[in-house]
Design a protein around this motif. Structure first.
Motif, PDB file in Angstrom:
ATOM      1  N   GLY A   1       0.800  -1.213   0.000  1.00 36.37           N
ATOM      2  CA  GLY A   1       0.000   0.000   0.000  1.00 36.37           C
ATOM      3  C   GLY A   1       0.836   1.268   0.000  1.00 36.37           C
ATOM      4  N   ASP A   2       0.165   2.401   0.041  1.00 33.17           N
ATOM      5  CA  ASP A   2       0.803   3.713  -0.083  1.00 33.17           C
ATOM      6  C   ASP A   2       1.973   3.852   0.895  1.00 33.17           C
ATOM      7  OD1 ASP A   2      -1.775   3.624  -1.162  1.00 33.17           O
ATOM      8  OD2 ASP A   2      -2.018   5.788  -0.997  1.00 33.17           O
ATOM      9  N   ILE A   3       3.147   4.164   0.366  1.00 33.74           N
ATOM     10  CA  ILE A   3       4.346   4.321   1.200  1.00 33.74           C
ATOM     11  C   ILE A   3       4.447   5.748   1.717  1.00 33.74           C
ATOM     12  CG2 ILE A   3       6.860   4.138   1.247  1.00 33.74           C
ATOM     13  CD1 ILE A   3       6.596   2.155  -1.100  1.00 33.74           C
ATOM     14  N   GLN A   4       4.255   6.710   0.839  1.00 35.77           N
ATOM     15  CA  GLN A   4       4.290   8.145   1.173  1.00 35.77           C
ATOM     16  C   GLN A   4       5.550   8.542   1.932  1.00 35.77           C
ATOM     17  OE1 GLN A   4      -0.458   8.517   1.870  1.00 35.77           O
ATOM     18  NE2 GLN A   4       0.690  10.441   1.798  1.00 35.77           N
ATOM     19  N   GLY A   5       6.674   8.014   1.494  1.00 39.84           N
ATOM     20  CA  GLY A   5       7.941   8.395   2.103  1.00 39.84           C
ATOM     21  C   GLY A   5       8.230   7.721   3.426  1.00 39.84           C
ATOM     22  N   CYS A   6       7.494   6.675   3.780  1.00 41.17           N
ATOM     23  CA  CYS A   6       7.738   5.916   5.015  1.00 41.17           C
ATOM     24  C   CYS A   6       8.546   4.674   4.654  1.00 41.17           C
ATOM     25  CB  CYS A   6       6.421   5.552   5.692  1.00 41.17           C
ATOM     26  SG  CYS A   6       5.424   6.975   6.188  1.00 41.17           S
ATOM     27  N   LEU A   7       9.841   4.845   4.492  1.00 39.67           N
ATOM     28  CA  LEU A   7      10.687   3.772   3.972  1.00 39.67           C
ATOM     29  C   LEU A   7      10.900   2.645   4.966  1.00 39.67           C
ATOM     30  CD1 LEU A   7      12.459   2.626   1.741  1.00 39.67           C
ATOM     31  CD2 LEU A   7      14.341   4.074   2.586  1.00 39.67           C
ATOM     32  N   GLN A   8      11.059   2.965   6.241  1.00 42.53           N
ATOM     33  CA  GLN A   8      11.390   1.920   7.208  1.00 42.53           C
ATOM     34  C   GLN A   8      10.301   0.844   7.325  1.00 42.53           C
ATOM     35  OE1 GLN A   8      12.801   3.489  10.948  1.00 42.53           O
ATOM     36  NE2 GLN A   8      14.414   4.687   9.968  1.00 42.53           N
TER      37      GLN A   8
ATOM     38  N   GLU B   1       0.189 -14.435  -4.598  1.00 42.47           N
ATOM     39  CA  GLU B   1       0.002 -15.853  -4.899  1.00 42.47           C
ATOM     40  C   GLU B   1      -0.971 -16.492  -3.902  1.00 42.47           C
ATOM     41  OE1 GLU B   1       1.469 -15.807  -7.633  1.00 42.47           O
ATOM     42  OE2 GLU B   1       2.879 -14.206  -7.160  1.00 42.47           O
ATOM     43  N   THR B   2      -0.947 -16.030  -2.650  1.00 42.08           N
ATOM     44  CA  THR B   2      -1.781 -16.631  -1.602  1.00 42.08           C
ATOM     45  C   THR B   2      -2.828 -15.685  -1.049  1.00 42.08           C
ATOM     46  OG1 THR B   2      -0.302 -15.939   0.189  1.00 42.08           O
ATOM     47  CG2 THR B   2       0.201 -18.038  -0.918  1.00 42.08           C
ATOM     48  N   GLN B   3      -2.691 -14.373  -1.343  1.00 42.51           N
ATOM     49  CA  GLN B   3      -3.522 -13.303  -0.784  1.00 42.51           C
ATOM     50  C   GLN B   3      -3.354 -13.163   0.727  1.00 42.51           C
ATOM     51  OE1 GLN B   3      -7.579 -13.184  -2.228  1.00 42.51           O
ATOM     52  NE2 GLN B   3      -6.913 -13.086  -4.364  1.00 42.51           N
ATOM     53  N   ALA B   4      -2.271 -13.725   1.259  1.00 42.64           N
ATOM     54  CA  ALA B   4      -1.938 -13.517   2.668  1.00 42.64           C
ATOM     55  C   ALA B   4      -1.474 -12.083   2.869  1.00 42.64           C
ATOM     56  CB  ALA B   4      -0.846 -14.487   3.105  1.00 42.64           C
ATOM     57  N   LEU B   5      -1.897 -11.489   3.978  1.00 40.41           N
ATOM     58  CA  LEU B   5      -1.563 -10.102   4.286  1.00 40.41           C
ATOM     59  C   LEU B   5      -0.513 -10.027   5.386  1.00 40.41           C
ATOM     60  CD1 LEU B   5      -5.132  -8.545   4.188  1.00 40.41           C
ATOM     61  CD2 LEU B   5      -3.244  -7.940   2.666  1.00 40.41           C
ATOM     62  N   HIS B   6       0.383  -9.060   5.235  1.00 41.63           N
ATOM     63  CA  HIS B   6       1.384  -8.769   6.259  1.00 41.63           C
ATOM     64  C   HIS B   6       1.268  -7.293   6.606  1.00 41.63           C
ATOM     65  CE1 HIS B   6       3.589 -12.601   5.491  1.00 41.63           C
ATOM     66  NE2 HIS B   6       3.062 -12.439   4.282  1.00 41.63           N
ATOM     67  N   HIS B   7       1.509  -6.956   7.866  1.00 44.93           N
ATOM     68  CA  HIS B   7       1.355  -5.576   8.324  1.00 44.93           C
ATOM     69  C   HIS B   7       2.569  -5.152   9.143  1.00 44.93           C
ATOM     70  CE1 HIS B   7      -2.879  -5.843   7.168  1.00 44.93           C
ATOM     71  NE2 HIS B   7      -2.934  -6.993   7.819  1.00 44.93           N
ATOM     72  N   CYS B   8       2.924  -3.900   9.026  1.00 44.88           N
ATOM     73  CA  CYS B   8       3.956  -3.301   9.861  1.00 44.88           C
ATOM     74  C   CYS B   8       3.383  -2.046  10.484  1.00 44.88           C
ATOM     75  CB  CYS B   8       5.208  -2.959   9.039  1.00 44.88           C
ATOM     76  SG  CYS B   8       6.536  -2.233  10.020  1.00 44.88           S
ATOM     77  N   GLU B   9       3.445  -1.941  11.795  1.00 45.30           N
ATOM     78  CA  GLU B   9       2.926  -0.768  12.490  1.00 45.30           C
ATOM     79  C   GLU B   9       3.773   0.456  12.184  1.00 45.30           C
ATOM     80  OE1 GLU B   9      -0.032  -0.852  14.085  1.00 45.30           O
ATOM     81  OE2 GLU B   9      -0.027  -2.882  13.263  1.00 45.30           O
ATOM     82  N   CYS B  10       3.134   1.613  12.110  1.00 46.90           N
ATOM     83  CA  CYS B  10       3.806   2.850  11.720  1.00 46.90           C
ATOM     84  C   CYS B  10       3.639   3.904  12.800  1.00 46.90           C
ATOM     85  CB  CYS B  10       3.220   3.382  10.414  1.00 46.90           C
ATOM     86  SG  CYS B  10       3.353   2.234   9.019  1.00 46.90           S
ATOM     87  N   SER B  11       4.526   4.865  12.785  1.00 44.65           N
ATOM     88  CA  SER B  11       4.440   6.022  13.687  1.00 44.65           C
ATOM     89  C   SER B  11       3.817   7.184  12.936  1.00 44.65           C
ATOM     90  CB  SER B  11       5.833   6.435  14.178  1.00 44.65           C
ATOM     91  OG  SER B  11       6.460   5.364  14.853  1.00 44.65           O
ATOM     92  N   PRO B  12       2.962   7.973  13.606  1.00 49.73           N
ATOM     93  CA  PRO B  12       2.355   9.132  12.912  1.00 49.73           C
ATOM     94  C   PRO B  12       3.416  10.126  12.497  1.00 49.73           C
ATOM     95  CG  PRO B  12       1.918   9.210  15.277  1.00 49.73           C
ATOM     96  CD  PRO B  12       2.542   7.867  15.021  1.00 49.73           C
ATOM     97  N   GLN B  13       3.198  10.732  11.327  1.00 47.15           N
ATOM     98  CA  GLN B  13       4.163  11.703  10.775  1.00 47.15           C
ATOM     99  C   GLN B  13       3.663  13.133  10.956  1.00 47.15           C
ATOM    100  OE1 GLN B  13       7.032  10.467   9.887  1.00 47.15           O
ATOM    101  NE2 GLN B  13       6.229   8.406  10.218  1.00 47.15           N
TER     102      GLN B  13
END
Length: 270
Positions: free
Chosen positions: A7-14, A258-270
């Motif tokens: 999804g949208d990165i918007q400059g959140c590289l980490q 291939e599997t439609q499995a989702l992965h998530h990484c928590e983010c800090s507000p900018q």
């Protein structure tokens, strides 16, 4: 080979790098699909562009409204806004190369197998898949031409709000661009509502673009971003919303195609 869409990165590289490490992404063998809004609002827009460009042929990218806005600012068509965070790109020594690379990206990407199709905001209900692909090519051709700066001069605006095949010139290209990069709610005939950005609306004829019963791409698997308020949920078959609001402090989402499995990484507000 495994294909991953993020999804949208918007400059959140980490957070992006966190997700890629989690799935052991290998650019020599895997593909990374990006739904647009690569930059802006987040803290590392320059580093994000440099990193994505370094991945070479392993990426499949469509442009989002923030990417096009950056290109418009870089072309001199409009001034940067107070909330824009891409000054470092504008001042970078490799600015020309990064801009040239961005201008070559697409508004719509379809896998050669035709199992997935990707745009930033979606595909309006009145267009077939083939129509959408044809219209996307019209804008892409201008972006890679000597007329790109002129396009950015005419890109901004909400009118007309409804598609008409008889539209021509910059007006036609503006409406196509709005569908691919700004659309959320619309009527069955494609009339756009630009005001509402949450997940509900007080206009009964207006639904999320993907919720119209007679939508002509409802049997196609469509990947999109742009609409963080959906929180990744469309409740509609074959539609995959991947903007889960990383730049707003929620999470960045990545899907294994291939599997439609989702992965998530928590983010800090900018």
């Amino acid at each position: 080979m495994t294909r991953y869409a993020v999804g949208d990165i918007q400059g959140c590289l980490q957070p992006l790098q966190c997700l890629l490490a989690e799935v052991q992404f290998d650019p020599q063998h895997d593909q990374l699909w990006l739904v647009g809004d690569l930059i802006n609002r987040g803290p590392e827009s320059l580093a994000t562009l440099r990193y994505l460009k370094s991945l070479g042929d392993s990426t499949r990218i469509v442009l989002g409204n923030h990417d096009l806005h950056f290109l418009a600012v870089a072309s001199g068509a409009i001034n940067a806004g107070k909330s824009d965070t891409f000054d470092e790109i504008l001042a970078a020594s490799d600015r020309p190369q990064l801009i040239s690379w961005l201008l070559q990206q697409k508004l719509m990407y379809s896998d050669p197998s035709a199992d997935y199709h990707m745009t930033h905001a979606g595909i309006p209900p009145q267009w077939t898949l083939q129509q959408a692909a044809t219209y996307a090519r019209e804008v892409e051709a201008v972006l890679t031409s000597e007329h790109a700066a002129d396009f950015f001069q005419h890109m901004y605006g909400n009118e007309p709000a409804t598609w008409d095949e008889n539209l021509s010139g910059w007006t036609r290209l503006r409406v196509i661009t709005n569908y691919f990069t700004r659309m959320r709610f619309c009527r069955a005939d494609g009339e756009l509502d630009f005001k509402h950005k949450l997940n509900s609306i007080d206009r009964p004829d207006f639904l999320p673009w993907f919720a119209h019963h007679h939508r002509r791409t409802k049997n196609q698997q469509i990947i999109f971003g742009h609409w963080a308020a959906l929180e990744g949920k469309t409740n509609t078959p074959n539609t995959h919303a991947l903007d889960t609001g990383c730049v707003w402090g929620r999470s960045m989402s990545l899907m294994n195609l291939e599997t439609q499995a989702l992965h998530h990484c928590e983010c800090s507000p900018q």
